[in-house]
Design an enzyme around this catalytic site. Structure first.
Site, PDB file in Angstrom:
ATOM      1  N   HIS A 155       0.885  -1.149   0.001  1.00  0.00           N
ATOM      2  CA  HIS A 155      -0.008   0.126   0.089  1.00  0.00           C
ATOM      3  C   HIS A 155       0.895   1.111  -0.015  1.00  0.00           C
ATOM      4  O   HIS A 155       0.294   2.507  -0.206  1.00  0.00           O
ATOM      5  CB  HIS A 155      -0.942  -0.088   1.197  1.00  0.00           C
ATOM      6  N   ASP A 189      -2.546 -10.458  -2.704  1.00  0.00           N
ATOM      7  CA  ASP A 189      -3.034  -9.985  -1.531  1.00  0.00           C
ATOM      8  C   ASP A 189      -4.675  -9.613  -1.407  1.00  0.00           C
ATOM      9  O   ASP A 189      -4.891  -9.238  -2.609  1.00  0.00           O
ATOM     10  CB  ASP A 189      -2.273  -8.750  -0.752  1.00  0.00           C
ATOM     11  N   HIS A 191      -6.311  -7.259  -0.307  1.00  0.00           N
ATOM     12  CA  HIS A 191      -6.444  -5.800  -0.785  1.00  0.00           C
ATOM     13  C   HIS A 191      -5.479  -5.505  -1.896  1.00  0.00           C
ATOM     14  O   HIS A 191      -4.475  -5.909  -1.907  1.00  0.00           O
ATOM     15  CB  HIS A 191      -5.917  -4.913   0.434  1.00  0.00           C
ATOM     16  N   ASP A 278      -4.379 -12.808   3.628  1.00  0.00           N
ATOM     17  CA  ASP A 278      -5.793 -12.467   3.881  1.00  0.00           C
ATOM     18  C   ASP A 278      -6.951 -13.039   3.049  1.00  0.00           C
ATOM     19  O   ASP A 278      -8.069 -12.442   3.216  1.00  0.00           O
ATOM     20  CB  ASP A 278      -5.682 -10.983   4.272  1.00  0.00           C
TER      21      ASP A 278
END
Lengths: 334, 334
Positions: A155, A189, A191, A278
């Protein structure tokens, strides 16, 4: 298979995350990485090594000088674990200047309420070191390596932190390898890897592909839509595959095969995997239903790309199963 | 002197504010405005009237259509006081698109963690109504009027909320009057009026002057520096006077006189005052030392400008003295 890991990450261990529902115990905790290291150490196929110490100048291939100065200096000389600086005010959409005071710069360099602690810089530096040492490992001829990075990185952009990320470990490794050949960066991931996408958005040397929860309902919200495809010479070198809630093994593998097909067309000389676990069904931050068997299949499919591959740890917050899931993912590479 | 006030603001009363030190009781509470109304109602010189009901279209003189749609619709049909939506992720510095889902748009339209509640829109609409009715009052020939607005407005821009502000009440009144003549907007709130500045930054019809705590140490951090002077035809039509901690009456009045001198040079036909009383020494959010006597002097100095003046309530969080301080400020205008 070499695993690069430094226990130094433990000096960064914030207490709380601010969420819309109030403060919760910080999910991106030190036990994540110590748990993965413990799970791998029981198998002699994994050779756990300390990463090389890197100089901050090595981060300037990706990161902005002013941003690095901020991260390095905002808590210079302090090591307390209990002090936290949480950004709460942000220069909205392009307006606003950088304040002189370092603490006031936190929101300037952030896009969410991810906190900084006195240990953040040291921890982030060793995580970046693990990724860069992993890249060196491929340059020396290894077919695969795993960088057990914490804090994670995908991120983080050139000049911003957020989503528990400060330095973009995978992007640093990607940039290093890109000096030697075409690199595909596959982000699995849960996200979207908005920082990585942003860094390579106008590059034709790096192909960024991400499979993630649809940003219209899931963090990071403002990036990761299917029609984001790159710009300038990079047009077509970014591909996003947003997926809905409850995505299971079958739908995921179908999408992964499509993503791997795109990567095959790009014909990279190196592959970086931003490996977030995740996606798994027990993860407290996700809402997908990927099983342990599914994770093993994902690893096996990625391994068929047949190019030297560095896997870089990103998210994954199910402390009970995280280590086992990482082991599953890596099985096809040992 | 007419005072425009609607008790409707009470439907907006968030419980908590997220700060770097954790959650605190929301300082911008309904008791602020009810307390001011009570303090003024005991003096017959103040004629408290309900503002006119305004149509949302009247807000488009200042605000972005998409932004207004978001504010009006995000909690459409709900009136619970206990539901809050607190933005935690923001499109940093120009990057990132607006999600389709309204709740996911909160951070897109925010620059800090100011919450939205089901009553926010209705409350903000009546506050804007008070300011616009106040502007009409000047157009009808009144020498002065006071809009008891809550929530406040000066941190809100064309398409963003933050700092407890959603609709920019003072800017709406300013824009309305600017169709009839030159307007000076004097912001005396302790915090820089970044939204107002932004809205009129390239205007030569509106002169924006703000006296506030230095943004290098105080909210809103990224705006309000002395060298921000306007752009395009608006160059020279924005003036900022950042002041240090512990500013007292003497230093403040000197700066105010300089600000009023600038306004005099501009020769406005109308004056809007963004009246924040968080400059006062007991204010929990400020660190200045302005006394009640100082507030009366400030009001008297502003009144010497001699042009029709609308005072619009902004901040001020000392619940015990806020009403009395407002009364002090207004004394010279009755």
């Amino acid at each position: 298979m070499k695993v690069f890991y430094s226990p130094e990450h433990q000096v960064h261990d914030p207490e709380n995350e601010f969420t819309n529902a109030g403060a919760i115990p910080y999910p991106e905790c030190a036990r994540r990485a110590t748990g993965i290291a413990a799970a791998l150490s029981s198998n002699p196929s994994f050779e756990i090594e300390m990463p090389e110490t890197i100089a901050p100048i090595a981060l300037e291939t990706i990161h902005d000088t002013g941003y690095l100065h901020f991260l390095a200096q905002v808590y210079a000389g302090q090591r307390s674990h209990t002090v936290e600086l949480t950004p709460t005010t942000f220069p909205s959409r392009g307006r606003g200047r950088r304040p002189v005071t370092l603490k006031a710069q936190a929101g300037y360099y952030a896009f969410d309420t991810t906190p900084l602690t006195p240990g953040t810089w040291d921890a982030a530096l060793t995580a970046a070191g693990s990724a860069l040492t992993g890249a060196d490992c491929l340059l020396e001829g290894a077919r695969s390596a795993y960088a057990l990075c914490r804090p994670p990185g995908h991120h983080a952009g050139r000049d911003y932190f957020g989503g528990y990320c400060y330095l973009n470990n995978a992007a640093l490794a990607t940039e290093k390898l890109a000096a030697h050949g075409r690199v595909a960066l596959l982000d699995i991931d849960y996200h979207h890897g908005n920082g990585s996408q942003d860094i390579f958005y106008d590059s034709d040397q790096v192909f960024f592909v991400s499979i993630h929860a649809d940003p219209d309902y899931q963090y990071p919200l403002y990036w990761g839509y299917a029609d984001e495809r790159g710009k300038g010479v990079g047009v077509g070198k970014t591909r996003n595959f947003p997926l809905p809630p409850n995505t299971g093994d079958k739908a995921y593998i179908e999408t992964l095969d499509e993503a791997l097909h795109c990567i095959e067309d790009f014909a990279p000389e190196y592959l970086i995997v931003s490996a977030g676990l995740d996606i798994c069904r027990e993860d407290p931050l996700g809402d997908w239903a990927i099983t342990a068997e599914g994770v093993a299949q994902i690893g096996a499919r990625i391994a068929t790309a047949g190019v030297p591959t560095l896997l870089v740890q990103e998210g994954g917050y199910d402390l009970r199963d995280l280590g086992a899931n990482v082991r599953q993912l890596l099985t096809a590479f040992i």
